[in-house]
Design an enzyme around this catalytic site. Structure first.
Site, PDB file in Angstrom:
ATOM      1  N   ASP A  13       0.812  -1.213   0.000  1.00  0.00           N
ATOM      2  CA  ASP A  13       0.000   0.000   0.000  1.00  0.00           C
ATOM      3  C   ASP A  13       0.851   1.272   0.000  1.00  0.00           C
ATOM      4  O   ASP A  13       0.430   2.303   0.537  1.00  0.00           O
ATOM      5  CB  ASP A  13      -0.965   0.036   1.208  1.00  0.00           C
ATOM      6  CG  ASP A  13      -1.873  -1.176   1.228  1.00  0.00           C
ATOM      7  OD1 ASP A  13      -2.298  -1.594   0.148  1.00  0.00           O
ATOM      8  OD2 ASP A  13      -2.144  -1.692   2.326  1.00  0.00           O
ATOM      9  N   LYS A  16       2.201   2.002  -5.068  1.00  0.00           N
ATOM     10  CA  LYS A  16       2.872   1.439  -6.268  1.00  0.00           C
ATOM     11  C   LYS A  16       2.035   1.638  -7.521  1.00  0.00           C
ATOM     12  O   LYS A  16       2.572   1.887  -8.592  1.00  0.00           O
ATOM     13  CB  LYS A  16       3.136  -0.064  -6.088  1.00  0.00           C
ATOM     14  CG  LYS A  16       4.211  -0.394  -5.093  1.00  0.00           C
ATOM     15  CD  LYS A  16       4.406  -1.877  -4.966  1.00  0.00           C
ATOM     16  CE  LYS A  16       3.194  -2.588  -4.395  1.00  0.00           C
ATOM     17  NZ  LYS A  16       2.845  -2.232  -3.014  1.00  0.00           N
ATOM     18  N   GLY A  40      -3.742  -4.294  -4.342  1.00  0.00           N
ATOM     19  CA  GLY A  40      -4.712  -3.214  -4.505  1.00  0.00           C
ATOM     20  C   GLY A  40      -4.002  -2.028  -5.101  1.00  0.00           C
ATOM     21  O   GLY A  40      -3.490  -1.186  -4.385  1.00  0.00           O
ATOM     22  N   HIS A  41      -3.908  -1.998  -6.415  1.00  0.00           N
ATOM     23  CA  HIS A  41      -3.192  -0.908  -7.081  1.00  0.00           C
ATOM     24  C   HIS A  41      -4.198   0.135  -7.552  1.00  0.00           C
ATOM     25  O   HIS A  41      -4.946  -0.090  -8.490  1.00  0.00           O
ATOM     26  CB  HIS A  41      -2.379  -1.471  -8.265  1.00  0.00           C
ATOM     27  CG  HIS A  41      -1.229  -2.307  -7.814  1.00  0.00           C
ATOM     28  ND1 HIS A  41      -0.484  -3.092  -8.660  1.00  0.00           N
ATOM     29  CD2 HIS A  41      -0.687  -2.478  -6.587  1.00  0.00           C
ATOM     30  CE1 HIS A  41       0.468  -3.702  -7.965  1.00  0.00           C
ATOM     31  NE2 HIS A  41       0.355  -3.348  -6.710  1.00  0.00           N
ATOM     32  N   GLN A 224       2.500  -5.983  -3.217  1.00  0.00           N
ATOM     33  CA  GLN A 224       2.767  -6.030  -1.772  1.00  0.00           C
ATOM     34  C   GLN A 224       4.083  -5.289  -1.459  1.00  0.00           C
ATOM     35  O   GLN A 224       4.463  -4.419  -2.226  1.00  0.00           O
ATOM     36  CB  GLN A 224       2.788  -7.480  -1.256  1.00  0.00           C
ATOM     37  CG  GLN A 224       1.420  -8.135  -1.206  1.00  0.00           C
ATOM     38  CD  GLN A 224       0.954  -8.720  -2.536  1.00  0.00           C
ATOM     39  OE1 GLN A 224       1.724  -9.324  -3.256  1.00  0.00           O
ATOM     40  NE2 GLN A 224      -0.301  -8.542  -2.872  1.00  0.00           N
TER      41      GLN A 224
HETATM   42  P1  IMP Z   1      -2.557 -12.658   1.710  1.00  0.00           P
HETATM   43  O1  IMP Z   1      -1.566 -12.129   0.730  1.00  0.00           O
HETATM   44  O2  IMP Z   1      -3.983 -12.399   1.307  1.00  0.00           O
HETATM   45  O3  IMP Z   1      -2.308 -14.083   2.062  1.00  0.00           O
HETATM   46  O4  IMP Z   1      -2.374 -11.824   3.083  1.00  0.00           O
HETATM   47  C1  IMP Z   1      -1.208 -11.955   3.899  1.00  0.00           C
HETATM   48  C2  IMP Z   1      -0.822 -10.615   4.517  1.00  0.00           C
HETATM   49  O5  IMP Z   1      -0.387  -9.735   3.469  1.00  0.00           O
HETATM   50  C3  IMP Z   1      -1.974  -9.890   5.210  1.00  0.00           C
HETATM   51  O6  IMP Z   1      -1.444  -9.155   6.294  1.00  0.00           O
HETATM   52  C4  IMP Z   1      -2.481  -8.933   4.160  1.00  0.00           C
HETATM   53  O7  IMP Z   1      -3.130  -7.817   4.723  1.00  0.00           O
HETATM   54  C5  IMP Z   1      -1.170  -8.533   3.498  1.00  0.00           C
HETATM   55  N1  IMP Z   1      -1.341  -8.105   2.111  1.00  0.00           N
HETATM   56  C6  IMP Z   1      -1.530  -8.880   1.011  1.00  0.00           C
HETATM   57  N2  IMP Z   1      -1.614  -8.122  -0.093  1.00  0.00           N
HETATM   58  C7  IMP Z   1      -1.462  -6.850   0.303  1.00  0.00           C
HETATM   59  C8  IMP Z   1      -1.419  -5.603  -0.383  1.00  0.00           C
HETATM   60  O8  IMP Z   1      -1.531  -5.513  -1.613  1.00  0.00           O
HETATM   61  N3  IMP Z   1      -1.232  -4.498   0.383  1.00  0.00           N
HETATM   62  C9  IMP Z   1      -1.055  -4.560   1.731  1.00  0.00           C
HETATM   63  N4  IMP Z   1      -1.082  -5.705   2.405  1.00  0.00           N
HETATM   64  C10 IMP Z   1      -1.279  -6.833   1.706  1.00  0.00           C
END
Ligand code: IMP
Length: 431
Positions: A13, A16, A40-41, A224
């Site tokens: 977040d 990017k 979430g871009h 991420q």
């Molecule tokens: P997962 O990727 O859905 O398995 O989530 C694992 C961890 O990564 C959690 O804490 C999510 O909130 C975090 N996470 C996954 N994708 C994003 C992103 O695009 N932005 C921020 N946090 C993320």
């Protein structure tokens, strides 16, 4: 133009989406290498906000081709819905979006298994995005995954689905069957996506190599952030892919020689969604103000983001792991009203100070941040497009970050819009 990698340098977040959108203007090919529909871009173009979760941000560029590499996990329903959504918004993907034939699929039972794990007593709750990412990567590593290339043969597809469904149903005492998820049902659903997905399948490695030989400019799109990396992040509170530089090579099949520049995206403060350590996290009014001014809600889940001050030791760690050479600093304007801006310069771990992440990264949940306070600028910077127009204390803040990290400043973002950007390689500004 250089071939650039854009990576999140914090907990995701960082902004990017906006940075990639700006840099995609110079790119012929935008290639995503990791993650899935958990990203979430958010991009704001001509006042319209578009949130992409799986598609590369390159689909919003007029000239670039877009590619999802073998390192990405693809939920076919999310993929098709997102293609329809961007088409509806005027961005055609036909003939411009390509997918590695070795990318793994995220299937409905992956989401079910994840939700089950997150709500089971006895399992560590991670606070995931509930997109089935972890179980899909688990299947990949355990060699029972379903790949996009399996769609080309019904028999092959059935065998692959059987392998995964059989395993998970077996160890969960029939959880899948109880929820109506059967091999037949899933194969039938997947057959419905064949016509749309098969024409997009490519050898991602070859596509990039061909583009590079033609002299095309390639932008590698990260998802991420460094502290969410499966190996280098705050395990187990991480995502399930390599979000740092190694993911580019393994997630696309490219040589490191293709990469000219590694751009780390750094939010001017820090946020995190989901659970896990966050040394500079704030509570009360400070957190509320950052959250409010920065509109800190997750683009994928809508969850409120946890907010805190900039964390230099964590950023230095991200720079070291990925060889970040340049930074794009985002959301500077969120700090506009502050008289003083605390920045974490070291951690105190039981009386011992260090400006590096502890050997055992789980200790990040108990270290105490050591802050240095920098003067604020209390002048609006929102929408500023010229570095020289920034207040002197804002420039000092930016310079302090870059000098501490030993990196060059490439971009400063002063708002969500494409145009609310200071590009230091174009403006020729003296930094
Ligand atoms: P997962 O990727 O859905 O398995 O989530 C694992 C961890 O990564 C959690 O804490 C999510 O909130 C975090 N996470 C996954 N994708 C994003 C992103 O695009 N932005 C921020 N946090 C993320």
């Amino acid at each position: 133009m250089p071939n650039r990698v854009v990576l999140g340098a914090q907990w995701g977040d960082e902004g990017k989406g906006k940075v990639i959108d700006v840099l995609a203007g110079d790119a012929d090919l935008v290639a995503r290498f990791a993650g899935g529909a958990n990203a979430g871009h958010t991009v704001k173009i001509d006042g319209r906000t578009i949130a992409l979760h799986l598609l590369p941000v390159g689909v919003l560029s007029e000239r670039a081709q877009s590619l999802l590499g073998n390192g990405v996990v693809i939920d076919p329903s999310a993929l098709c819905a997102e293609i329809d959504e961007v088409r509806h918004r005027g961005f055609e993907t036909k003939g411009r979006l390509w997918i590695s034939a070795s990318a793994h699929l995220v299937l409905p039972h992956h989401r079910l298994i994840e939700a089950h794990g997150e709500s089971s007593a006895g399992c560590t709750k991670i606070g995931t995005t509930n997109r089935g990412i972890g179980p899909a990567y688990a299947d990949k590593a355990a060699r029972r995954g379903v790949r996009t290339g399996d769609l080309v043969s019904v028999e092959r597809l059935r065998r692959a689905v059987q392998n995964s469904v059989g395993f998970w149903d077996g160890i969960s005492n029939g959880l899948l069957a109880q929820n109506g998820l059967t091999v037949d049902g899933m194969v039938n659903e997947l057959l419905g996506y064949r016509e749309r997905i098969i024409p997009m399948l490519v050898d991602a490695s070859r596509m990039i190599d061909d583009a590079d030989r033609r002299g095309a400019t390639i932008l590698f799109e990260g998802a991420q952030g460094a502290l969410l990396d499966i190996d280098f992040g705050t395990y187990p509170f991480v995502t399930s892919s390599t979000t740092t530089i190694g993911g580019v090579m393994s997630g696309l099949g490219v040589s490191p020689r293709v990469i000219d520049q590694v751009v780390g995206v750094v939010k001017a403060y820090t946020t995190r969604v989901g659970l896990g350590p966050f040394p500079t996290e704030q509570e009360g009014t400070v957190a509320d103000r950052l959250q409010e001014r920065g509109h800190e809600f997750g683009a994928t889940t809508g969850r409120k983001r946890r907010c805190g001050w900039l964390d230099l030791p964590a950023l230095k760690y991200a720079v070291r792991i990925s060889g970040i050479s340049h930074v794009a600093i985002t959301k500077l304007d969120v700090l506009d009203e502050l008289a003083e801006i605390p920045v974490c310069v070291a951690y105190d771990d039981g009386g011992k100070q260090s400006d590096d992440v502890p050997i055992d990264i789980t200790r990040l949940d108990s270290v105490k941040p050591v802050y240095r306070s920098l003067p604020g600028w209390q002048t609006p910077t929102a929408g500023c497009t010229d570095y020289d127009d920034l207040p002197s204390n804002a420039r000092s803040y930016l310079k302090y970050i870059c000098e501490s990290l030993g990196v060059e400043m490439l971009i400063v973002s002063t708002g969500p819009g494409r145009e609310e950007t200071i590009c230091l390689d174009r403006a020729g500004a003296a930094v």
